[in-house]
Scaffold this motif. Sequence first.
Motif, short mmCIF file in Angstrom:
data_model
loop_
_atom_site.label_atom_id
_atom_site.label_comp_id
_atom_site.label_asym_id
_atom_site.label_seq_id
_atom_site.Cartn_x
_atom_site.Cartn_y
_atom_site.Cartn_z
N VAL A 125 0.86 -1.19 0.00
CA VAL A 125 0.00 0.00 0.00
C VAL A 125 0.90 1.24 0.00
N SER A 126 0.30 2.39 -0.33
CA SER A 126 1.06 3.64 -0.33
C SER A 126 1.17 4.18 1.09
N ILE A 127 2.07 5.11 1.29
CA ILE A 127 2.28 5.68 2.63
C ILE A 127 1.01 6.39 3.11
N VAL A 130 -1.22 3.73 4.65
CA VAL A 130 -0.75 3.10 5.88
C VAL A 130 -0.71 4.09 7.05
N VAL B 183 8.20 1.87 3.86
CA VAL B 183 7.14 2.86 4.08
C VAL B 183 6.97 3.12 5.58
N LEU B 187 7.41 6.55 7.99
CA LEU B 187 6.37 6.99 8.93
C LEU B 187 6.92 7.10 10.35
#
Lengths: 225, 225
Positions: A125-127, A130, B183, B187
Amino acid sequence: MNTKGAAFLRARRPEHKRQRYDAILAAARELATAESVNEVSLADIAERVGVHKSALLRYFETREEIFLRLAEAEWRDWADALVAALPEVAGEPERVADVLGASFADRPLFCQLLLHTPLTLERNVSIDVVRPFKLALAKAMEDVAAALQAALPALGPSGAVELAAVTGMVAAGAWQVANPPPVIVVLQEELAECQALTLPDLPDVVTRFARVYVAGLSGLSDTCR
Amino acid sequence: MNTKGAAFLRARRPEHKRQRYDAILAAARELATAESVNEVSLADIAERVGVHKSALLRYFETREEIFLRLAEAEWRDWADALVAALPEVAGEPERVADVLGASFADRPLFCQLLLHTPLTLERNVSIDVVRPFKLALAKAMEDVAAALQAALPALGPSGAVELAAVTGMVAAGAWQVANPPPVIVVLQEELAECQALTLPDLPDVVTRFARVYVAGLSGLSDTCR
Protein backbone atom coordinates in the motif's frame (compact mmCIF):
# COMPACT_ATOMS: atom_id res chain seq x y z
CA MET A 1 -23.85 -13.22 -6.83
CA ASN A 2 -25.09 -11.38 -3.79
CA THR A 3 -28.31 -9.43 -4.22
CA LYS A 4 -27.26 -6.50 -2.04
CA GLY A 5 -24.39 -5.93 -4.49
CA ALA A 6 -26.55 -6.52 -7.54
CA ALA A 7 -29.07 -3.90 -6.38
CA PHE A 8 -26.94 -1.12 -7.91
CA LEU A 9 -24.11 -2.07 -10.18
CA ARG A 10 -22.32 1.25 -9.94
CA ALA A 11 -22.59 3.42 -6.86
CA ARG A 12 -22.82 7.09 -7.84
CA ARG A 13 -24.55 8.90 -4.99
CA PRO A 14 -22.48 9.43 -1.81
CA GLU A 15 -24.70 7.20 0.36
CA HIS A 16 -24.44 4.43 -2.25
CA LYS A 17 -20.65 4.84 -2.37
CA ARG A 18 -20.56 4.50 1.42
CA GLN A 19 -22.79 1.40 1.29
CA ARG A 20 -20.52 -0.11 -1.35
CA TYR A 21 -17.38 0.70 0.68
CA ASP A 22 -18.88 -0.94 3.78
CA ALA A 23 -20.14 -3.92 1.77
CA ILE A 24 -16.60 -4.56 0.47
CA LEU A 25 -15.15 -4.51 3.98
CA ALA A 26 -17.97 -6.73 5.29
CA ALA A 27 -17.41 -9.26 2.48
CA ALA A 28 -13.64 -9.36 3.12
CA ARG A 29 -14.29 -9.84 6.83
CA GLU A 30 -16.76 -12.70 6.26
CA LEU A 31 -14.46 -14.51 3.82
CA ALA A 32 -11.32 -14.09 5.95
CA THR A 33 -13.16 -15.29 9.07
CA ALA A 34 -14.59 -18.34 7.28
CA GLU A 35 -11.31 -19.30 5.56
CA SER A 36 -8.04 -17.51 6.24
CA VAL A 37 -6.75 -14.09 5.14
CA ASN A 38 -4.23 -15.45 2.64
CA GLU A 39 -6.88 -17.51 0.85
CA VAL A 40 -9.07 -14.45 0.13
CA SER A 41 -8.36 -12.79 -3.23
CA LEU A 42 -9.70 -9.53 -4.65
CA ALA A 43 -11.78 -11.67 -7.04
CA ASP A 44 -13.32 -13.58 -4.11
CA ILE A 45 -14.32 -10.30 -2.44
CA ALA A 46 -15.72 -8.87 -5.68
CA GLU A 47 -17.79 -12.02 -6.26
CA ARG A 48 -19.14 -11.86 -2.71
CA VAL A 49 -20.14 -8.20 -3.09
CA GLY A 50 -21.52 -8.92 -6.55
CA VAL A 51 -19.39 -6.52 -8.58
CA HIS A 52 -16.41 -6.73 -10.91
CA LYS A 53 -12.87 -6.62 -9.42
CA SER A 54 -12.26 -3.26 -11.07
CA ALA A 55 -15.13 -1.75 -9.03
CA LEU A 56 -13.27 -2.60 -5.80
CA LEU A 57 -10.27 -0.63 -6.98
CA ARG A 58 -12.36 2.54 -7.13
CA TYR A 59 -12.61 2.24 -3.33
CA PHE A 60 -9.30 0.63 -2.33
CA GLU A 61 -5.77 0.87 -3.74
CA THR A 62 -5.09 -2.86 -3.42
CA ARG A 63 -6.40 -6.05 -1.83
CA GLU A 64 -4.00 -5.28 1.01
CA GLU A 65 -5.64 -1.92 1.73
CA ILE A 66 -8.96 -3.70 2.32
CA PHE A 67 -7.37 -5.91 4.98
CA LEU A 68 -5.40 -3.00 6.46
CA ARG A 69 -8.72 -1.16 6.99
CA LEU A 70 -10.11 -4.27 8.70
CA ALA A 71 -6.99 -4.41 10.88
CA GLU A 72 -7.48 -0.73 11.79
CA ALA A 73 -11.03 -1.51 12.97
CA GLU A 74 -9.88 -4.61 14.86
CA TRP A 75 -7.19 -2.65 16.76
CA ARG A 76 -9.78 -0.06 17.82
CA ASP A 77 -12.37 -2.67 18.80
CA TRP A 78 -9.77 -4.63 20.80
CA ALA A 79 -8.66 -1.50 22.68
CA ASP A 80 -12.24 -0.39 23.43
CA ALA A 81 -13.06 -3.85 24.84
CA LEU A 82 -10.02 -3.79 27.16
CA VAL A 83 -10.56 -0.19 28.28
CA ALA A 84 -14.12 -1.21 29.25
CA ALA A 85 -13.26 -4.54 30.92
CA LEU A 86 -9.98 -3.92 32.78
CA PRO A 87 -11.34 -1.59 35.50
CA GLU A 88 -13.59 -4.49 36.65
CA VAL A 89 -10.56 -6.64 37.49
CA ALA A 90 -8.16 -3.95 38.74
CA GLY A 91 -5.67 -5.22 41.31
CA GLU A 92 -6.20 -8.90 40.42
CA PRO A 93 -3.25 -10.07 38.26
CA GLU A 94 -4.79 -13.41 37.23
CA ARG A 95 -8.10 -11.84 36.19
CA VAL A 96 -6.26 -9.07 34.30
CA ALA A 97 -4.36 -11.82 32.45
CA ASP A 98 -7.62 -13.63 31.69
CA VAL A 99 -9.25 -10.46 30.32
CA LEU A 100 -6.18 -9.71 28.18
CA GLY A 101 -5.98 -13.30 26.92
CA ALA A 102 -9.69 -13.33 26.06
CA SER A 103 -9.36 -10.01 24.20
CA PHE A 104 -7.22 -11.83 21.61
CA ALA A 105 -8.87 -15.26 21.77
CA ASP A 106 -12.28 -13.67 21.06
CA ARG A 107 -10.85 -12.00 17.94
CA PRO A 108 -9.52 -14.67 15.55
CA LEU A 109 -9.48 -12.22 12.63
CA PHE A 110 -7.40 -9.78 14.70
CA CYS A 111 -4.96 -12.61 15.53
CA GLN A 112 -4.58 -13.33 11.79
CA LEU A 113 -4.20 -9.68 10.81
CA LEU A 114 -1.46 -9.13 13.42
CA LEU A 115 0.81 -11.39 11.32
CA HIS A 116 -0.33 -10.27 7.87
CA THR A 117 0.13 -6.57 8.64
CA PRO A 118 3.96 -6.45 8.74
CA LEU A 119 4.43 -9.38 6.38
CA THR A 120 2.23 -8.36 3.46
CA LEU A 121 -0.33 -5.60 4.12
CA GLU A 122 2.08 -2.77 4.95
CA ARG A 123 4.26 -3.79 1.97
CA ASN A 124 1.57 -3.40 -0.68
CA VAL A 125 0.00 0.00 0.00
CA SER A 126 1.06 3.64 -0.33
CA ILE A 127 2.28 5.68 2.63
CA ASP A 128 -0.99 7.66 2.63
CA VAL A 129 -2.94 4.43 3.09
CA VAL A 130 -0.75 3.10 5.88
CA ARG A 131 -0.49 6.41 7.82
CA PRO A 132 -4.04 6.39 9.31
CA PHE A 133 -3.61 2.69 10.13
CA LYS A 134 -0.39 3.37 12.06
CA LEU A 135 -1.97 6.27 13.94
CA ALA A 136 -4.97 4.09 14.90
CA LEU A 137 -2.64 1.30 16.03
CA ALA A 138 -0.54 3.72 18.11
CA LYS A 139 -3.65 5.16 19.77
CA ALA A 140 -5.07 1.69 20.51
CA MET A 141 -1.78 0.57 22.07
CA GLU A 142 -1.56 3.78 24.10
CA ASP A 143 -5.11 3.27 25.44
CA VAL A 144 -4.52 -0.40 26.27
CA ALA A 145 -1.19 0.30 27.99
CA ALA A 146 -2.86 3.01 30.11
CA ALA A 147 -5.74 0.66 31.04
CA LEU A 148 -3.34 -2.18 31.93
CA GLN A 149 -1.21 0.12 34.05
CA ALA A 150 -4.29 1.48 35.84
CA ALA A 151 -5.38 -2.11 36.57
CA LEU A 152 -1.91 -3.28 37.65
CA PRO A 153 0.21 -0.21 38.55
CA ALA A 154 3.21 -2.46 39.30
CA LEU A 155 3.54 -3.10 35.55
CA GLY A 156 4.76 0.44 34.94
CA PRO A 157 4.42 2.08 31.51
CA SER A 158 6.99 -0.11 29.73
CA GLY A 159 5.73 -3.32 31.36
CA ALA A 160 2.19 -2.58 30.22
CA VAL A 161 3.22 -2.02 26.57
CA GLU A 162 5.48 -5.08 26.73
CA LEU A 163 2.68 -7.27 28.13
CA ALA A 164 0.20 -6.19 25.44
CA ALA A 165 2.78 -6.55 22.64
CA VAL A 166 4.11 -10.02 23.49
CA THR A 167 0.63 -11.38 24.24
CA GLY A 168 -0.40 -10.22 20.75
CA MET A 169 2.65 -11.92 19.20
CA VAL A 170 1.81 -15.19 20.95
CA ALA A 171 -1.90 -14.93 20.04
CA ALA A 172 -0.92 -14.42 16.39
CA GLY A 173 1.47 -17.37 16.44
CA ALA A 174 -0.99 -19.58 18.30
CA TRP A 175 -3.72 -18.82 15.75
CA GLN A 176 -1.43 -20.07 12.97
CA VAL A 177 -0.60 -23.26 14.90
CA ALA A 178 -4.31 -23.83 15.63
CA ASN A 179 -5.32 -23.25 11.98
CA PRO A 180 -2.85 -25.14 9.82
CA PRO A 181 -3.16 -25.44 6.03
CA PRO A 182 -4.88 -28.61 4.71
CA VAL A 183 -1.61 -30.38 3.93
CA ILE A 184 -0.54 -30.05 7.59
CA VAL A 185 -3.88 -31.37 8.84
CA VAL A 186 -3.26 -34.52 6.78
CA LEU A 187 0.31 -34.84 8.12
CA GLN A 188 -0.87 -34.34 11.70
CA GLU A 189 -3.12 -37.38 11.28
CA GLU A 190 -0.38 -39.33 9.50
CA LEU A 191 2.60 -38.58 11.76
CA ALA A 192 2.66 -39.18 15.51
CA GLU A 193 5.60 -36.72 15.67
CA CYS A 194 3.33 -33.91 14.43
CA GLN A 195 0.61 -34.71 16.96
CA ALA A 196 3.11 -33.98 19.73
CA LEU A 197 3.47 -30.45 18.27
CA THR A 198 -0.18 -29.42 18.48
CA LEU A 199 -1.01 -26.85 21.15
CA PRO A 200 -4.16 -26.59 23.30
CA ASP A 201 -7.02 -24.42 22.01
CA LEU A 202 -6.22 -20.78 21.24
CA PRO A 203 -8.07 -19.30 24.27
CA ASP A 204 -6.27 -21.67 26.64
CA VAL A 205 -2.84 -20.99 25.13
CA VAL A 206 -3.18 -17.20 25.16
CA THR A 207 -4.78 -16.95 28.61
CA ARG A 208 -2.23 -19.36 30.07
CA PHE A 209 0.51 -17.29 28.42
CA ALA A 210 -0.80 -14.00 29.81
CA ARG A 211 -1.04 -15.50 33.32
CA VAL A 212 2.55 -16.75 33.21
CA TYR A 213 3.83 -13.45 31.80
CA VAL A 214 2.01 -11.32 34.38
CA ALA A 215 3.37 -13.62 37.10
CA GLY A 216 6.84 -13.26 35.58
CA LEU A 217 6.66 -9.46 35.48
CA SER A 218 5.66 -9.35 39.15
CA GLY A 219 8.02 -12.23 39.94
CA LEU A 220 11.02 -10.27 38.63
CA SER A 221 10.11 -7.41 40.95
CA ASP A 222 9.46 -9.74 43.90
CA THR A 223 12.04 -10.00 46.62
CA CYS A 224 10.96 -13.54 47.44
CA ARG A 225 12.72 -15.08 44.45
CA MET B 1 25.86 -13.38 -13.30
CA ASN B 2 27.87 -15.31 -10.77
CA THR B 3 30.90 -17.21 -12.08
CA LYS B 4 30.35 -20.31 -9.96
CA GLY B 5 26.99 -20.68 -11.67
CA ALA B 6 28.37 -19.80 -15.09
CA ALA B 7 31.06 -22.50 -14.75
CA PHE B 8 28.56 -25.19 -15.81
CA LEU B 9 25.26 -24.10 -17.23
CA ARG B 10 23.53 -27.42 -16.81
CA ALA B 11 24.56 -29.80 -14.05
CA ARG B 12 24.52 -33.39 -15.34
CA ARG B 13 26.90 -35.40 -13.15
CA PRO B 14 25.66 -36.22 -9.61
CA GLU B 15 28.34 -34.11 -7.87
CA HIS B 16 27.46 -31.16 -10.12
CA LYS B 17 23.76 -31.61 -9.34
CA ARG B 18 24.60 -31.58 -5.63
CA GLN B 19 26.75 -28.46 -6.06
CA ARG B 20 23.92 -26.77 -7.93
CA TYR B 21 21.37 -27.76 -5.26
CA ASP B 22 23.59 -26.35 -2.51
CA ALA B 23 24.34 -23.19 -4.54
CA ILE B 24 20.60 -22.49 -4.87
CA LEU B 25 20.05 -22.82 -1.11
CA ALA B 26 23.13 -20.68 -0.38
CA ALA B 27 21.92 -17.95 -2.78
CA ALA B 28 18.42 -17.92 -1.23
CA ARG B 29 19.96 -17.71 2.24
CA GLU B 30 22.25 -14.80 1.29
CA LEU B 31 19.44 -12.83 -0.38
CA ALA B 32 16.91 -13.43 2.44
CA THR B 33 19.47 -12.45 5.07
CA ALA B 34 20.45 -9.26 3.21
CA GLU B 35 16.84 -8.21 2.44
CA SER B 36 13.82 -10.07 3.77
CA VAL B 37 12.29 -13.41 2.76
CA ASN B 38 9.24 -11.93 1.06
CA GLU B 39 11.37 -9.71 -1.16
CA VAL B 40 13.30 -12.66 -2.63
CA SER B 41 11.77 -14.09 -5.82
CA LEU B 42 12.69 -17.23 -7.75
CA ALA B 43 14.14 -14.91 -10.42
CA ASP B 44 16.38 -13.19 -7.82
CA ILE B 45 17.73 -16.58 -6.69
CA ALA B 46 18.28 -17.75 -10.28
CA GLU B 47 20.17 -14.56 -11.12
CA ARG B 48 22.34 -14.95 -8.03
CA VAL B 49 23.19 -18.56 -8.92
CA GLY B 50 23.71 -17.57 -12.55
CA VAL B 51 21.11 -19.84 -14.16
CA HIS B 52 17.63 -19.49 -15.66
CA LYS B 53 14.58 -19.75 -13.37
CA SER B 54 13.54 -22.99 -15.04
CA ALA B 55 16.80 -24.61 -13.89
CA LEU B 56 15.81 -24.03 -10.25
CA LEU B 57 12.58 -25.91 -10.79
CA ARG B 58 14.54 -29.04 -11.69
CA TYR B 59 15.74 -29.03 -8.06
CA PHE B 60 12.80 -27.54 -6.15
CA GLU B 61 9.02 -27.71 -6.67
CA THR B 62 8.47 -24.01 -5.92
CA ARG B 63 10.16 -20.94 -4.48
CA GLU B 64 8.53 -21.94 -1.20
CA GLU B 65 10.25 -25.33 -1.14
CA ILE B 66 13.64 -23.56 -1.26
CA PHE B 67 12.76 -21.57 1.87
CA LEU B 68 11.19 -24.61 3.56
CA ARG B 69 14.52 -26.44 3.12
CA LEU B 70 16.32 -23.46 4.66
CA ALA B 71 13.83 -23.51 7.54
CA GLU B 72 14.49 -27.23 8.03
CA ALA B 73 18.24 -26.51 8.34
CA GLU B 74 17.61 -23.56 10.69
CA TRP B 75 15.48 -25.68 13.06
CA ARG B 76 18.22 -28.33 13.26
CA ASP B 77 20.99 -25.76 13.74
CA TRP B 78 18.96 -23.98 16.46
CA ALA B 79 18.34 -27.26 18.33
CA ASP B 80 21.99 -28.38 18.09
CA ALA B 81 23.16 -25.03 19.50
CA LEU B 82 20.80 -25.28 22.49
CA VAL B 83 21.56 -28.94 23.17
CA ALA B 84 25.26 -27.97 23.30
CA ALA B 85 24.86 -24.77 25.36
CA LEU B 86 22.14 -25.56 27.93
CA PRO B 87 24.12 -28.07 30.06
CA GLU B 88 26.61 -25.25 30.81
CA VAL B 89 23.90 -23.19 32.53
CA ALA B 90 21.86 -25.99 34.15
CA GLY B 91 20.10 -24.93 37.33
CA GLU B 92 20.43 -21.20 36.61
CA PRO B 93 17.05 -19.90 35.34
CA GLU B 94 18.31 -16.48 34.22
CA ARG B 95 21.24 -17.94 32.30
CA VAL B 96 18.97 -20.58 30.71
CA ALA B 97 16.69 -17.73 29.60
CA ASP B 98 19.67 -15.83 28.18
CA VAL B 99 20.89 -18.86 26.23
CA LEU B 100 17.37 -19.49 24.86
CA GLY B 101 16.90 -15.82 23.95
CA ALA B 102 20.29 -15.69 22.21
CA SER B 103 19.47 -18.88 20.24
CA PHE B 104 16.78 -16.89 18.40
CA ALA B 105 18.44 -13.47 18.40
CA ASP B 106 21.56 -14.98 16.76
CA ARG B 107 19.38 -16.43 13.97
CA PRO B 108 17.52 -13.59 12.19
CA LEU B 109 16.73 -15.81 9.19
CA PHE B 110 15.22 -18.42 11.54
CA CYS B 111 13.08 -15.69 13.14
CA GLN B 112 11.80 -14.69 9.69
CA LEU B 113 11.15 -18.26 8.55
CA LEU B 114 9.15 -19.03 11.71
CA LEU B 115 6.44 -16.66 10.40
CA HIS B 116 6.69 -17.51 6.71
CA THR B 117 6.41 -21.26 7.29
CA PRO B 118 2.73 -21.43 8.33
CA LEU B 119 1.70 -18.32 6.39
CA THR B 120 3.11 -19.11 2.95
CA LEU B 121 5.73 -21.88 2.75
CA GLU B 122 3.55 -24.80 3.92
CA ARG B 123 0.74 -23.57 1.65
CA ASN B 124 2.68 -23.73 -1.60
CA VAL B 125 4.33 -27.16 -1.58
CA SER B 126 3.20 -30.77 -1.90
CA ILE B 127 2.72 -33.03 1.11
CA ASP B 128 5.88 -34.97 0.17
CA VAL B 129 7.92 -31.78 0.36
CA VAL B 130 6.50 -30.67 3.71
CA ARG B 131 6.69 -34.12 5.39
CA PRO B 132 10.49 -34.19 5.96
CA PHE B 133 10.32 -30.57 7.14
CA LYS B 134 7.67 -31.42 9.74
CA LEU B 135 9.65 -34.42 10.96
CA ALA B 136 12.80 -32.31 11.29
CA LEU B 137 10.85 -29.61 13.18
CA ALA B 138 9.31 -32.20 15.53
CA LYS B 139 12.72 -33.73 16.26
CA ALA B 140 14.30 -30.31 16.88
CA MET B 141 11.50 -29.34 19.29
CA GLU B 142 11.77 -32.68 21.08
CA ASP B 143 15.55 -32.24 21.52
CA VAL B 144 15.22 -28.65 22.74
CA ALA B 145 12.41 -29.50 25.19
CA ALA B 146 14.53 -32.34 26.62
CA ALA B 147 17.57 -30.04 26.96
CA LEU B 148 15.48 -27.29 28.63
CA GLN B 149 13.93 -29.77 31.05
CA ALA B 150 17.34 -31.23 31.91
CA ALA B 151 18.61 -27.69 32.60
CA LEU B 152 15.53 -26.64 34.60
CA PRO B 153 13.67 -29.78 35.76
CA ALA B 154 10.97 -27.62 37.40
CA LEU B 155 9.73 -26.70 33.90
CA GLY B 156 8.36 -30.20 33.37
CA PRO B 157 7.84 -31.60 29.85
CA SER B 158 4.92 -29.30 28.91
CA GLY B 159 6.57 -26.21 30.42
CA ALA B 160 9.72 -26.84 28.38
CA VAL B 161 7.80 -27.14 25.08
CA GLU B 162 5.68 -24.12 26.01
CA LEU B 163 8.75 -22.00 26.82
CA ALA B 164 10.48 -22.86 23.53
CA ALA B 165 7.28 -22.33 21.49
CA VAL B 166 6.24 -18.94 22.89
CA THR B 167 9.82 -17.61 22.85
CA GLY B 168 9.93 -18.51 19.15
CA MET B 169 6.62 -16.72 18.52
CA VAL B 170 7.90 -13.58 20.25
CA ALA B 171 11.26 -13.75 18.43
CA ALA B 172 9.41 -13.98 15.11
CA GLY B 173 7.12 -11.07 15.97
CA ALA B 174 9.99 -8.97 17.33
CA TRP B 175 12.00 -9.52 14.12
CA GLN B 176 9.11 -8.09 12.10
CA VAL B 177 8.81 -5.06 14.39
CA ALA B 178 12.58 -4.51 14.22
CA ASN B 179 12.66 -4.81 10.41
CA PRO B 180 9.74 -2.78 9.07
CA PRO B 181 9.11 -2.22 5.36
CA PRO B 182 10.50 1.06 3.88
CA VAL B 183 7.14 2.86 4.08
CA ILE B 184 7.01 2.24 7.84
CA VAL B 185 10.57 3.51 8.33
CA VAL B 186 9.49 6.79 6.72
CA LEU B 187 6.37 6.99 8.93
CA GLN B 188 8.40 6.25 12.06
CA GLU B 189 10.50 9.31 11.30
CA GLU B 190 7.43 11.37 10.42
CA LEU B 191 5.10 10.42 13.29
CA ALA B 192 5.97 10.73 16.97
CA GLU B 193 3.13 8.25 17.67
CA CYS B 194 5.00 5.57 15.71
CA GLN B 195 8.26 6.21 17.53
CA ALA B 196 6.52 5.24 20.78
CA LEU B 197 5.78 1.84 19.19
CA THR B 198 9.35 0.83 18.40
CA LEU B 199 10.79 -1.92 20.61
CA PRO B 200 14.37 -2.31 21.90
CA ASP B 201 16.80 -4.37 19.78
CA LEU B 202 15.79 -7.94 18.97
CA PRO B 203 18.32 -9.62 21.31
CA ASP B 204 17.17 -7.45 24.24
CA VAL B 205 13.47 -8.05 23.57
CA VAL B 206 13.77 -11.83 23.23
CA THR B 207 16.17 -12.31 26.14
CA ARG B 208 14.08 -10.05 28.38
CA PHE B 209 11.00 -12.03 27.30
CA ALA B 210 12.59 -15.40 28.08
CA ARG B 211 13.72 -14.15 31.52
CA VAL B 212 10.21 -12.93 32.38
CA TYR B 213 8.60 -16.13 31.11
CA VAL B 214 10.98 -18.42 33.00
CA ALA B 215 10.34 -16.34 36.13
CA GLY B 216 6.60 -16.64 35.48
CA LEU B 217 6.72 -20.41 35.07
CA SER B 218 8.61 -20.77 38.34
CA GLY B 219 6.55 -18.00 39.95
CA LEU B 220 3.32 -19.87 39.26
CA SER B 221 4.75 -22.90 41.05
CA ASP B 222 6.19 -20.82 43.91
CA THR B 223 4.44 -20.83 47.24
CA CYS B 224 5.70 -17.34 48.06
CA ARG B 225 3.21 -15.58 45.79
